[in-house]
Design an enzyme around this catalytic site. Structure first.
Site, PDB file in Angstrom:
ATOM      1  N   GLY A 171       1.096  -1.452   0.237  1.00 22.79           N
ATOM      2  CA  GLY A 171       0.027  -0.183  -0.336  1.00 22.79           C
ATOM      3  C   GLY A 171       0.955   0.968   0.033  1.00 22.79           C
ATOM      4  N   GLU A 223       7.156  -4.426 -12.194  1.00 24.77           N
ATOM      5  CA  GLU A 223       6.885  -3.955 -10.582  1.00 24.77           C
ATOM      6  C   GLU A 223       6.911  -5.330 -10.037  1.00 24.77           C
ATOM      7  OE1 GLU A 223       3.023  -1.911 -10.262  1.00 24.77           O
ATOM      8  OE2 GLU A 223       2.928  -2.514  -7.913  1.00 24.77           O
ATOM      9  N   CYS A 228     -22.380   2.249 -17.693  1.00 20.92           N
ATOM     10  CA  CYS A 228     -21.945   1.340 -17.978  1.00 20.92           C
ATOM     11  C   CYS A 228     -23.727   0.951 -17.342  1.00 20.92           C
ATOM     12  CB  CYS A 228     -20.655   0.462 -17.950  1.00 20.92           C
ATOM     13  SG  CYS A 228     -21.091  -1.457 -18.677  1.00 20.92           S
ATOM     14  N   GLU A 281     -30.774  -8.433 -15.808  1.00 18.79           N
ATOM     15  CA  GLU A 281     -30.063  -8.975 -15.194  1.00 18.79           C
ATOM     16  C   GLU A 281     -30.824  -8.928 -13.378  1.00 18.79           C
ATOM     17  OE1 GLU A 281     -26.990  -6.347 -14.707  1.00 18.79           O
ATOM     18  OE2 GLU A 281     -25.682  -7.304 -13.325  1.00 18.79           O
ATOM     19  N   HIS A 300     -17.234   2.606 -21.310  1.00 12.57           N
ATOM     20  CA  HIS A 300     -16.290   2.403 -19.804  1.00 12.57           C
ATOM     21  C   HIS A 300     -15.108   3.987 -20.119  1.00 12.57           C
ATOM     22  CE1 HIS A 300     -17.538   0.261 -16.583  1.00 12.57           C
ATOM     23  NE2 HIS A 300     -17.520  -0.419 -17.547  1.00 12.57           N
ATOM     24  N   GLU A 311     -13.605   6.767 -18.617  1.00 14.43           N
ATOM     25  CA  GLU A 311     -12.745   6.760 -17.325  1.00 14.43           C
ATOM     26  C   GLU A 311     -11.614   6.099 -17.634  1.00 14.43           C
ATOM     27  OE1 GLU A 311     -15.211   4.582 -16.909  1.00 14.43           O
ATOM     28  OE2 GLU A 311     -15.724   3.262 -15.309  1.00 14.43           O
TER      29      GLU A 311
HETATM   30  N1  GLN Z   1     -24.424  -5.824 -15.305  1.00  6.96           N
HETATM   31  C1  GLN Z   1     -24.083  -4.148 -16.779  1.00  6.96           C
HETATM   32  C2  GLN Z   1     -23.273  -5.675 -17.139  1.00  6.96           C
HETATM   33  O1  GLN Z   1     -23.043  -6.708 -17.253  1.00  6.96           O
HETATM   34  C3  GLN Z   1     -23.065  -3.470 -16.082  1.00  6.96           C
HETATM   35  C4  GLN Z   1     -21.568  -3.854 -16.162  1.00  6.96           C
HETATM   36  C5  GLN Z   1     -20.891  -2.913 -15.658  1.00  6.96           C
HETATM   37  O2  GLN Z   1     -21.324  -1.662 -15.532  1.00  6.96           O
HETATM   38  N2  GLN Z   1     -19.603  -2.704 -15.828  1.00  6.96           N
HETATM   39  O3  GLN Z   1     -23.412  -5.375 -18.576  1.00  6.96           O
END
Ligand code: GLN
Length: 604
Positions: A44, A171, A417, A441, A544, A546
């Site tokens: 850490g 690393e 997502c 889901e 994603h 980010e």
């Molecule tokens: N659970 C959702 C899916 O599988 C979103 C996944 C996520 O946010 N990475 O599609």
């Protein structure tokens, strides 16, 4: 030592050897330099941040660098790990699900990494066992040394060849003394011997304690940690002392005395207000010079490139330090107790804030118990929200409540997502009149499953590495906000099993939702937005974004969010924001390049 000499010296006349040296085709011993970073005393300490900053110092000098993280655990990758325990799962463009440190490296080096940059013991053992089953060990009993360690070195050399790097930064996960990392340390010892003098630089990251009852820095734990490394046959060349405050000369000398490292190579690495200040801290202390000297890399330095790279970087730091305004962005999620679960989102917000000259204050909004009413309260005073990715059912209704609040009160909002999927559900329920809608889901029996499994996911049984993973192109609809951001197409990284069910697209678009980005070859909706006449900033993405935001190339979704949040926070704020897509389009029109300052997506 070159290949022939080493191979001759380890074989007896019959060709037998105790060594196991599977050199990849084309690999020349001693041609690549390695820097290996070990952790001592405790985990850490930010080994990834340290190692990526040091790698950046060398990259700035015009050298090609590539990092690799060696993880002790037996999982094949990080895909099945819980973000509560391990922090976010980072996804590379090639679909590798890996440790969040790879994100630290990609951001620091502005480089796309791939599966070769991430190693787990599980992968190494799998390769050893596969080799054994195909008779690859020629009748020998398979052992930790030399076979498992041989496979580790083999991987590092494969990476060296594939990346053509001048320097590979290794690393080693965990802390010296961990059983699960012992084979990596042993492999590094062997590597240094085989590659020859001045080919491998060992750096020990240690910790200097400063107990408040004593009020002074104590070096004993650091000494013992380094002693442990010496016992493994690894003599560090450089020691980096993590500590809260700069480590005193006296303490550094004491550590030097006990570890056979000259005092001028025992450095302080104290806490900094931003990780992006660390490269300058390392340079100022002389770490880069020490590594370059040891590895005899001086002749390869490009001073002109270094000056330019440092200037670009210092521009970022000046903006970081001088940020005057402040906005609050809410992250509405269920892992809010573990900040590492959202590490890349936090970084993407920081990048956007620095670009726009403001500090982004993050407010954590736990959605596990939220209702419509409590969401209104929880989001008071916040200038924008991010509804992040997630799996499972907990917190879903709370997220939907936040999205409803954002949509109806014109609060800037970015759904990522799972957050994108929840935005579709909220819209279907409250605008399109499909009351009983959900994601399968969460509820497999609902009347309108607006979010359901991707067709290819229906056949899949196993869990690891089976989602729709990695970088995919996105085709952008002209005339939308997304087209201003990205132009005609872009690429982002994905990690999901569910998607907007295309059967419901007519109802959703009739209600006013715009799907402004989709996959070029499939009906997979990737970006949604509401018209700017209805909402100043309501966007979502199945991807994603980010994961690909970098200090000098802030990701447009985050830039847009923070920009509109600033307008909400300050009535006098009217700075324009030119998106990269717009800049590119106007450049096409006029056949001239836009001025560099007008681009928000400048390459590093
Ligand atoms: N659970 C959702 C899916 O599988 C979103 C996944 C996520 O946010 N990475 O599609």
């Amino acid at each position: 030592m070159d290949n022939e000499n080493l191979l001759n010296s380890i074989r007896d006349q019959s060709g037998e050897t105790e060594f196991h040296l599977p050199l990849p085709a084309g690999y020349q011993l001693g041609s690549t330099k390695f820097v290996a970073v070990f952790g001592t005393v405790m985990s850490g300490l930010g080994k990834g941040i340290f190692s990526s900053s040091l790698a950046k110092c060398l990259q700035d000098k015009g050298l090609t660098v590539t990092p690799v993280k060696l993880e002790g655990y037996l999982n094949i990758d990080s895909g099945t790990l819980n973000p509560f325990r391990h922090g976010e799962v980072f996804v590379l463009d090639d679909g590798t699900e890996c440790d969040m440190d790879l994100g630290t490296y990609e951001r620091a080096l502005a480089q796309d990494l791939n599966r070769l940059n991430f190693v787990t013991s599980g992968q190494i053992y799998r390769r050893v066992l596969d080799r054994e089953r195909t008779g690859g060990y020629l009748g020998r009993d398979v052992q930790m040394i030399p076979h498992v360690t041989g496979e580790v070195k083999n991987h590092l050399r494969e990476l060296a060849i594939a990346s053509k790097a001048d320097v590979v930064f290794v690393e080693i996960g965990g802390t010296v003394g961990d059983v699960e990392n012992a084979h990596y340390i042993e492999a590094m010892r062997q590597l240094a011997f085989e590659e020859g003098q001045h080919s491998v630089c060992f750096v020990a990251l240690t910790y200097v304690l400063e107990p408040s009852i004593l009020g002074e820095q104590k070096s004993k734990a650091a000494q013992l940690g380094i002693r442990r490394l010496l016992e493994c046959g690894v003599q560090p060349h450089i020691i980096a002392c993590r500590a809260q405050a700069p480590v005193t000369r006296k303490v550094r000398e004491k550590i030097a005395l006990f570890s056979n490292v000259p005092p001028e190579r025992v450095f302080s690495m104290h806490d900094c207000e931003s990780v992006y200040l660390i490269p300058e801290l390392l340079r100022g202390a002389g770490y880069d010079k020490a590594v370059m000297d040891w590895l005899e890399l001086k002749p390869r330095v490009d001073e002109e490139a270094e000056r330019a790279a440092r200037e670009r970087w210092s521009g970022y730091l000046t903006r970081l330090r001088n940020a005057e305004r402040q906005v609050s962005i809410g992250i509405t999620g269920k892992y809010t107790a573990v900040r590492d679960a959202y590490a890349s989102i936090l970084k993407a917000l920081e990048h956007a804030g620095v670009y726009l000259g403001c500090k982004v204050q993050v407010c954590w909004v736990d959605t596990s118990e939220l209702t419509d009413k409590s969401a209104d309260q929880a989001l008071r005073g916040i200038h924008g929200i991010i509804v992040p990715g997630a799996f499972g059912t907990r917190g879903a209704e709370g997220k939907i409540a936040c999205l409803k609040h954002a949509r109806t009160t014109r609060l800037p909002c970015l759904g990522i997502c799972y957050g994108f999927q929840m935005a579709v559900i909220e819209f279907a329920r409250n605008v399109c009149g499909m009351e009983d809608t959900n994601s399968t889901e969460i509820d497999n029996e609902c009347r309108y499953p607006t979010i359901s499994l991707l067709p290819e996911q229906k056949k899949i049984e196993g869990l690891g590495g089976t989602m729709r993973l990695g970088g995919f192109d996105i085709q952008i609809k002209p005339g939308t906000l997304a087209s201003r951001m990205f132009g005609e197409k872009t690429r982002m990284r994905f990690r999901h099993r569910y998607e907007v069910d295309p059967r419901y697209l007519p109802q959703l678009t009739a209600g006013g939702m715009i799907f402004s980005g989709k996959s070029p070859r499939a009906e997979i909706m990737n970006i949604l937005e509401l018209p700017e006449s209805l909402h100043p900033y309501y966007v979502g993405t199945q991807a994603h974004p980010e994961l690909t935001s970098r200090p000098l190339t802030s990701q447009p979704f985050f830039l847009g969010l923070v920009h509109v949040a600033l307008r909400r926070a300050y009535t006098d704020y009217d700075e324009p924001l030119a998106y990269a897509g717009e800049a590119a389009a106007s450049a096409d029109d006029e056949n001239i390049a836009p001025p560099a300052e007008s681009r928000c997506h400048t390459e590093m």
